[in-house]
Design a protein around this motif. Sequence first.
Motif, mmCIF file in Angstrom:
data_model
loop_
_atom_site.group_PDB
_atom_site.id
_atom_site.type_symbol
_atom_site.label_atom_id
_atom_site.label_comp_id
_atom_site.label_asym_id
_atom_site.label_seq_id
_atom_site.Cartn_x
_atom_site.Cartn_y
_atom_site.Cartn_z
ATOM 1 N N MET A 259 -8.142 -7.875 1.990
ATOM 2 C CA MET A 259 -8.238 -7.662 0.542
ATOM 3 C C MET A 259 -9.544 -8.220 -0.010
ATOM 4 O O MET A 259 -10.165 -7.608 -0.887
ATOM 5 N N THR A 260 -9.967 -9.355 0.512
ATOM 6 C CA THR A 260 -11.229 -9.945 0.054
ATOM 7 C C THR A 260 -12.410 -9.061 0.452
ATOM 8 O O THR A 260 -13.331 -8.848 -0.343
ATOM 9 N N ALA A 379 0.676 -4.076 4.013
ATOM 10 C CA ALA A 379 -0.184 -2.983 3.539
ATOM 11 C C ALA A 379 -0.758 -3.352 2.188
ATOM 12 O O ALA A 379 -0.194 -4.178 1.455
ATOM 13 N N MET A 380 -1.883 -2.727 1.841
ATOM 14 C CA MET A 380 -2.475 -2.977 0.528
ATOM 15 C C MET A 380 -3.186 -1.721 0.026
ATOM 16 O O MET A 380 -3.748 -0.956 0.807
ATOM 17 N N ASP A 381 -3.130 -1.509 -1.294
ATOM 18 C CA ASP A 381 -3.871 -0.444 -1.974
ATOM 19 C C ASP A 381 -4.655 -1.066 -3.123
ATOM 20 O O ASP A 381 -4.093 -1.846 -3.903
ATOM 21 N N LEU A 382 -5.930 -0.719 -3.216
ATOM 22 C CA LEU A 382 -6.759 -1.174 -4.327
ATOM 23 C C LEU A 382 -6.793 -0.080 -5.383
ATOM 24 O O LEU A 382 -7.199 1.050 -5.115
ATOM 25 N N ILE A 391 -8.806 2.528 -2.432
ATOM 26 C CA ILE A 391 -8.793 1.982 -1.075
ATOM 27 C C ILE A 391 -7.349 1.819 -0.634
ATOM 28 O O ILE A 391 -6.489 1.410 -1.418
ATOM 29 N N GLY A 392 -7.082 2.155 0.615
ATOM 30 C CA GLY A 392 -5.793 1.874 1.221
ATOM 31 C C GLY A 392 -6.009 1.229 2.574
ATOM 32 O O GLY A 392 -6.893 1.644 3.330
#
Length: 466
Positions: A259-260, A379-382, A391-392
């Motif tokens: 994430m960073t 998981a992460m989505d921006l 972003i995924g």
Amino acid sequence: MQRTLVKDALNAPGPLDAILLQGWVRTRRDAKALSFIELNDGSCLKGMQVIVDAALPDYANVARANTGASIEVHGKLVESKGGGQKWEVVAEKFTVLGEADHTYPLQKKGHTLEFLREIAHLRPRSNLFGAVFRVRSRLAYAVHQFFQERGFHYVHAPIITASDAEGAGEMFRVTTLDLENPPHTEDGKHVDNSKDFFGKKAFLTVSGQLEAEIFASALSSVYTFGPTFRAENSNTSRHASEFWMIEPEVAFCDLAGNMTLAEDFVKYLIRDAKEHCAADLAFFSQFVDKGLNERLDFVLQRPFQRCSYTEAIEILNQSGKTWEHPVAWGDNLQSEHERFLSEEHFKCPVTVYNYPRAIKAFYMRQNAGCEPGRETVAAMDLLVPGIGEIIGGSQREERLEQLRAGMMLHHLDEKNYWWYLDLRRYGSVPHSGFGLGFERMLMFVTGVGNIRDVIPFARTPGNAEF
């Protein structure tokens, strides 16, 4: 004499006794004894004013220099006597290289984006699209600069693949078989794909991620940057059948580090655009998106918010809004939900993380300590204002048995991913990565609202012109 670009002439430290400009006529205005021509060569937004005196031996050529014509001018760079520009060129020799007749469609008037898409071979000469594609070029360079400065290695992922990258989207088939009379298996019931060029079914890639994971398992930090394809019949302003993706993959990196990296990357690209494309961004701010500069500055000046998927669902359900797509825990977030979170609730970019396991890909790392029925993955989505998801990504599942369980959950055949499983058998490490859609980033930076207008030649359902 060596050619001088218009952008360099406009920034010249002083007058020049001799200069050569080459470009295209934007406008021409004839006076009694002079002609005033705006010459643009695509190097920058502004053109250079060229003054052609009627006393020149080749002045008769000016009559052929209609809008759109290509010209060559030898002359002197002098201080401009008019307002709006510092320098102008007084022509000493004037040549028309290529004429443009009265049918040239880019006259000095407003044109709709729909019309300009129909003449994609000429639209780069317009102010808007010249600016868009200069920014695109610069940001492509900045992508490489960002990762190279951080010790990443650039990997060329294959465009033709037999892997579907976990069902990331409908795929375009690549085949040399005779589709009208294909070979069949011995029972005559099925097409014999072993007779195809690659000996099996092959497709255009939807992602370079799996290949990037291979190289991250050897080179530690890598990235891919290339075209990807989706055979989906989607006609929204955010989707295209061919687009470019940037996909870093980092060994020894968890979800927080991922994430960073995503936040640093987005901010780096915005800073680079503001530094190197200031004139073009000013144009977008004036004519495309009035609040563009303020939004970009806002993103740069504040840390991105982070919010778990569970918290996001609670925020959406407590918002008091009526959703076109009602949402409950376990559902995919739709564009309306993503934009509400970034534009109205947090009012800044927000990273949503820890999604339900059932709606995410098999390779995402399963989180520990989940309550039954609410299993999540790392998981992460921006999400960014004006666009939604840009972003995924995820932390990948590095544990062999958990990865096999994920494949079983998603009904995938282990035989097709034998090499992917091998990466977990031979020196597996925690690793993470994400994908950024380059066109969506360009939409965010320029304020242009349709993906068809930030890619040179859009490929959408029913459209493969140029």
